[in-house]
Design an enzyme around this catalytic site. Structure first.
Site, mmCIF file in Angstrom:
data_model
loop_
_atom_site.group_PDB
_atom_site.id
_atom_site.type_symbol
_atom_site.label_atom_id
_atom_site.label_comp_id
_atom_site.label_asym_id
_atom_site.label_seq_id
_atom_site.Cartn_x
_atom_site.Cartn_y
_atom_site.Cartn_z
ATOM 1 N N GLU A 96 26.989 2.587 -0.684
ATOM 2 C CA GLU A 96 28.295 2.119 -1.171
ATOM 3 C C GLU A 96 28.318 0.590 -1.219
ATOM 4 O OE1 GLU A 96 32.950 2.476 0.390
ATOM 5 O OE2 GLU A 96 31.267 2.792 1.762
ATOM 6 N N CYS A 108 31.554 7.453 0.820
ATOM 7 C CA CYS A 108 31.912 7.262 2.223
ATOM 8 C C CYS A 108 32.889 8.314 2.733
ATOM 9 C CB CYS A 108 32.434 5.840 2.433
ATOM 10 S SG CYS A 108 32.415 5.324 4.170
ATOM 11 N N LYS A 164 35.779 6.073 -6.774
ATOM 12 C CA LYS A 164 36.278 6.725 -5.564
ATOM 13 C C LYS A 164 37.735 7.127 -5.748
ATOM 14 C CE LYS A 164 36.288 6.193 -0.523
ATOM 15 N NZ LYS A 164 35.959 5.300 0.611
#
Length: 516
Positions: free
Chosen positions: A267, A383, A333
């Site tokens: 990330e 994540c 995300k």
């Protein structure tokens, strides 16, 4: 109703015992991973609730257990806020305590409702233990996973990725495993008065062990070669402008070191917005992708306008012809971290105290296409997103029913260097293991400091880099197709089951005279 009475405690004493049991529960999770401890701790909580003299006492006991569990389970948030965020130590400690207080409220609600049902309906001990308490426990964990965007870290089921209960995960997911863990705890409480409870306990464990041999998905296409990069960039310099060029050079060198069907970075591996990169940086990587016939998945923040930026993974596929433009894929995300990636109303002052770069991202779509890599389709998650199994399951099922390509591999790109050398790293690996089991698909993890790993569809870690070392994890990975029952039903199955059991307990208490 005759109640098991190993011991009786005053309300304050019961709360203190529950606090200790909740705190010890953290050792049921990785890295210690002694899952039976969770069953014993829950059994102790259930015993205390059966003895609670009032609803208020039950609420206090349940809250104390949840507070101890949460405070010890996510203590590493202190590291991110104080050590890396620059927040004063007392403020950071207070913030962790306030979060634990809030998380404990879910279990306080469940415990209070359990004692209310006990006093209002007077169900049998068996009904309370086998129907009411496990169902309320499962519902409280499910609520914790979505209220205020959810925070289901160290949910009970994660302790069981290596226990016999893991066999149930493709059916009822992580919250279903939490319900089964509570059911096993209920059996322990019942054992002194009902020896038949041992049969139920053994039957659950044996059934779970048997289900672990069932293959809900099957190999799809040919295996692909993967290289997962672990840059080990210290968090204190990760977004420092003076070190940006060094980081960019390092990752380019790591990418170009050897070809692979899929090369993935962590990330935000590239510490600049995409448009801030040197003008030839991404074109150079695209040229390498074409020359080496490699597919690249790169973690980077992408800006779509003033004050609009997404936490993204961009995919670069090799051009099919020398003059063709390489195809660019992008995943943004969707499930953002409160305070770290979006700012709840009225909390700008709190986020400003932590000096978090890019602290207010734009949310990506809930449903996004996977990235084509030869015979496989790779679906990224970034994540914290892999905490939400129902969202990953929904992406898979939605693609299937809409006729779109269904991901055969999952890829988690993470940077949890924010939490230092703490339990957060092995706990996050355990979460990814659960996602692999629930979906019946391999999970690839490319992380900054660890745990970079390849996980099989059965949840087994087949390859892993040593944390806090720069390195590259190379593996051949087989994609899988097909849908598990959990992918099709999500959390609906366990929520409906828990509600049905509560209704049954209520009905039985009305029809059956109390033996109290």
């Amino acid at each position: 109703m005759s109640k098991p009475a190993f011991f009786r405690l005053a309300p304050t004493q019961a709360a203190l015992v529950a606090l200790l049991a909740g705190a010890l529960n953290v050792f049921a999770f990785a890295p210690v991973a002694w899952w039976p401890l969770q069953i014993v701790a829950l059994a102790l909580l259930f015993h205390l609730l059966l003895q609670a003299p009032s609803i208020k006492s039950g609420v206090l006991t349940g809250w104390a257990y949840g507070f101890g569990w949460s405070a010890c389970g996510v203590y590493w948030l202190y590291i991110s806020m104080h050590q890396y965020g620059g927040m004063p130590a007392p403020m950071a400690g207070l913030a962790v305590a306030l979060m634990a207080i809030l998380l404990g409220a879910f279990f306080a609600l469940a415990s209070g409702m359990a004692v209310w049902i006990l006093r209002r309906r007077q169900p049998s001990t068996t009904s309370m233990l086998l129907l009411v308490l496990p169902s309320l426990w499962a519902l409280s964990e499910w609520l914790r996973g979505w209220v205020l965007t959810g925070f289901p870290w160290v949910a009970s089921g994660y302790a069981h990725v290596d226990s016999p209960l893991a066999g149930f995960a493709p059916l009822i997911g992580v919250y279903g495993l939490g319900w089964l863990a509570a059911l096993l705890a209920a059996c322990l409480v019942l054992l002194p008065t009902k020896k038949s409870a041992l049969f139920l306990l053994v039957a659950i464990l044996a059934t779970g062990a048997g289900l672990k041999t069932v293959n809900w998905t099957a190999p799809h296409g040919l295996p692909i070669s993967v290289r997962l990069l672990q840059g080990n960039v210290p968090q204190e310099i990760k977004f420092d402008a003076e070190h940006a060029d060094t980081t960019l050079t390092m990752y380019e060198d790591m990418i170009r070191a050897a070809p692979a069907d899929l090369i993935a970075t962590p990330e935000t591996a590239l510490p600049l917005l995409a448009h801030q990169l040197p003008i030839d940086y991404l074109p150079r990587l695209a040229e390498y992708a074409t020359a080496s016939n490699s597919h690249l998945a790169i973690g980077i923040a992408v800006s779509d306008g003033p004050q609009q930026y997404a936490n993204s993974v961009i995919g670069i596929a090799p051009a099919k012809a020398s003059r063709a433009t390489p195809k660019i894929y992008r995943y943004d995300k969707h499930h953002l971290v409160p305070f770290g990636e979006f700012i709840p109303f009225g909390f700008r002052w709190f986020v400003d105290m932590m000096h978090i770069p890019l602290g207010d991202f734009t949310r990506g779509d809930a449903l996004q296409m996977p990235f084509a890599v030869k015979d496989q389709w790779v679906l990224p998650n970034i994540c914290y997103e892999d905490l939400f199994g129902e969202e990953i399951a929904n992406q898979l099922s939605a693609s299937y029913f809409s006729g779109n390509p269904v991901a055969s591999l999952l890829l988690n790109a993470s940077n949890i260097a924010w939490f230092g050398d703490s339990f957060a790293l092995p706990q996050h690996l355990q979460i990814s293991q659960m996602r692999a089991i629930e979906t019946g698909r391999p999970m690839l993890r490319a992380t900054n400091t660890g745990a970079t790993a390849v996980i099989n569809p059965d949840g087994k870690v087949i390859a892993q880099l040593q944390p806090f070392e720069r390195g590259v994890l190379t593996a051949s990975v087989q994609g899988y197709g097909g849908l598990t029952p959990y992918v099709l039903l999500g959390n609906a199955s366990i929520v409906l089951l828990a509600c049905a059991m509560l209704i049954a307990a209520w009905y039985l208490a009305r029809k059956t005279p109390s033996s109290r």
